[in-house]
Enzyme design. Sequence first.
Site, mmCIF file in Angstrom:
data_model
loop_
_atom_site.group_PDB
_atom_site.id
_atom_site.type_symbol
_atom_site.label_atom_id
_atom_site.label_comp_id
_atom_site.label_asym_id
_atom_site.label_seq_id
_atom_site.Cartn_x
_atom_site.Cartn_y
_atom_site.Cartn_z
ATOM 1 C CG ASP A 13 -2.195 0.789 0.973
ATOM 2 O OD1 ASP A 13 -2.204 1.650 0.061
ATOM 3 O OD2 ASP A 13 -3.176 0.578 1.699
ATOM 4 C CD1 TRP A 14 0.696 5.610 -3.732
ATOM 5 C CD2 TRP A 14 0.457 3.398 -3.774
ATOM 6 N NE1 TRP A 14 0.762 5.198 -5.044
ATOM 7 C CE2 TRP A 14 0.617 3.846 -5.108
ATOM 8 C CE3 TRP A 14 0.305 2.036 -3.564
ATOM 9 C CZ2 TRP A 14 0.626 2.996 -6.208
ATOM 10 C CZ3 TRP A 14 0.312 1.173 -4.660
ATOM 11 C CH2 TRP A 14 0.467 1.651 -5.956
#
Length: 812
Positions: free
Chosen positions: A235-236
């Site tokens: 995930d970012w």
Amino acid sequence: MAGPRTQADEAREAAVEDALARLDLDAKTRLLSGQDMWSLPALPGIGLRPLVMSDGPIGVRGVRWTADDPSVALPSPTALAASWDPALAHRAGVLLAQEARRKGVHVLLAPTVNLHRSPLGGRHFEAYSEDPRLTGLIGAGYVRGVQSGGVGTTVKHFVANDAETDRFTVDNTVGERALRELYLAPFEIIVDEARPWGVMTAYNSVNGTTMTEHHHLVDEVLRGEWGFDGFNVSDWTAARTTAGAIEGGLDAAMPGPHTVYGEALARAVRDGEVAEARVDDAVRNVLRLAARVGILPGAEPAVTDLPEPVDGRALAREIARRSFVLVRNRDGVLPLPPQGTVALIGAAARDARVLGGGSATVFPADVVSPLDGLTAALPEGALSYAVGADPNTELATADKGFELRAVCRDAAGEVIGTGSAPSGHLQWMGSDLPDGVTHEALHTVELTGTFTPRESGPHTFGIKGMGAFRLTVDGTTYYDDVQLPAKDDPFISFFGAPVPRAQAELTAGHPVEVSLTHGVEFPEGTTMKVVGFTLCHQEPARDPDELIAEAVEAARGASTAVVVVATTERVESEGYDRTDLALPGRQDDLVRAVAAVNPRTVVVVNSGSPVELPWREEVAAVLLSWFPGQEGGAALAEVLTGVHEPGGRLPTTWGPLADAPVTEVVPADGRLPYTEGVFIGYRAWEKAGRTPSYPFGHGLGYTDWTYESAEVTGTTVRVRVRNSGAREGREVVQVYLAPAEPDAERPARWLAGFAAVTAAPGERAEAVIELPRRAFEVWDEPSGSWTCVKGSYEIQVGRSIADRRVTATINV
């Protein structure tokens, strides 16, 4: 568990190995690190083009947050799950692959298959259901559809990312049995049935280990036990450490250009901290994805014959009407009679909320509101409209009446570029900047344009974001200062509360100039360069009692009153959880007041996940529309008027928060224990002996069904039903499995399978449901394996978990 490789797979694997052999360490580690917000870098030495990713799951935004290139906006994932139709999810995936190819996107960052553990989860609209099997089957259909169009998916968020509070740091402590039987189960089903090309690992930790470093769950379970051969992307900003991530099975760290991989990973290999073989494993996974999507020379894409083109608007409308759940319909008030008048009431009827907040946001070319849809569907003069009550109790993103653009200036005040602004929310992530603009030169961004009020009176303007701002309305500067965040959160500019900064007396229909200028700063060491802030607005606050009184008068004189109630972005969004399930503002008061004067009151609930309905027994009908996508108003008109029946069934239990068995989403000392074990959703409601407002699986159509028989042969259940109503309809036949001997460690019953049938009036239909072996198994913690629980089971077949019509017995 994933199927054997085909000859084409082997050919692609050979191309992957050939490409890998031609890469040096620096090239390999560079490939594993994002080059910008949305892509992995090109490697010219092997002819590899950049691999581009984009947010979903209800549309494909592309690499720029802009309305210049609109996206089809489908209904929310809860709506798609409410269809109980994996084939419809497949068609949605085909459309999204078509959209991705149009926008130059290779990988869609979807679907979200976390579970509705607690009704307070703020992002539940983006996930499917409280039930792992329903979630897994809908998700598998979606993944197959997207990948049939030659576009990759990343099934997310692996795993136990079931709430938003402290999501970056929370350690969810989950028992092994609950982890296997509930939270891992949808991922396992999708890996087995759809062979996804990617997964995304979550921000949170599970049992003490952050998911981007979770060797056991990623390498041993996902890859080892299940045979997953796709790529694993963070995930970012989720990747924490270099050695921990690569040893934990993380293939790609996003976003770039500064991540824990790249130069840091090459250095770790040279210093002996990481074996180059671990890097090679990750590179293989990324190159395999590149081969599948057709950007690795020498490798044939996984899909060479693309599906037929899909009409996005038509499919969006079909999914919406197939998802609407009619949970109450006293005396057959719906569908509306051909003659008569309708009083449409509610701010959300005029300004529909069609999608949830956060990374799921896309910009459709246009939106059909309930007011638009019913105006087009009903005869002239049959429809009236009143606001009644506004769910927005605080400032919302500047939208209706605003025409804005973004102007970028350098430190000298010179214009260096301009960009579109579809609303007051501006979000440029990484390379999203307008043409000609660089982060180094950018000094200020001005949102500027006009606002034409719909109402006269004092209009409030405000700001969401942090940093220096100057707000000017109609020539007067109301704010010129620095706005600081209440807490340290990298996404505060997107998910924080708006702050009122101006109030201006304006006249309806007379446009005024508005301007919000933001001073841009990127702190030293920033890994993700984002320009994000929001111009917010609130219309003049009229006396709520006066608005309700106007709605009551409109309802009193109409044949039917249709009240649309809704949540807001401050209630349901990525970034935060809910504190209650109440509808915001005076909407409950509005419904009660209207119902008191019109016995034919229909309430349409425009929310992505459960809300409390304290007036539900006082109204004639309740229709749940979820976040219905861009065509929601047109679909609503078709359902209300009876052109189509509402096709949805509840994918999640609806009930008051006071009765909900699992509600805790706030960690204590950084930990959130899943103390309820395997008892969430309907399993927990039944264990607690509580009756919800509307049970899992519930939903009414416009005809009636008689369940005649259920027969079992082996593990195949055949159910005969008859349409005993007056019109053609569709029925979702649900099969629940209940052990003959109750066991306190197991639910009383659980969903084992389902199938839909259609039939004309008086016609019989047969639903065939195959019971999976896993339906009879539990995870045995001492042995660390699945165990079949032998004995007698009652097969309970019906319309919901609470409406079981026929039974049969199976012995295993």
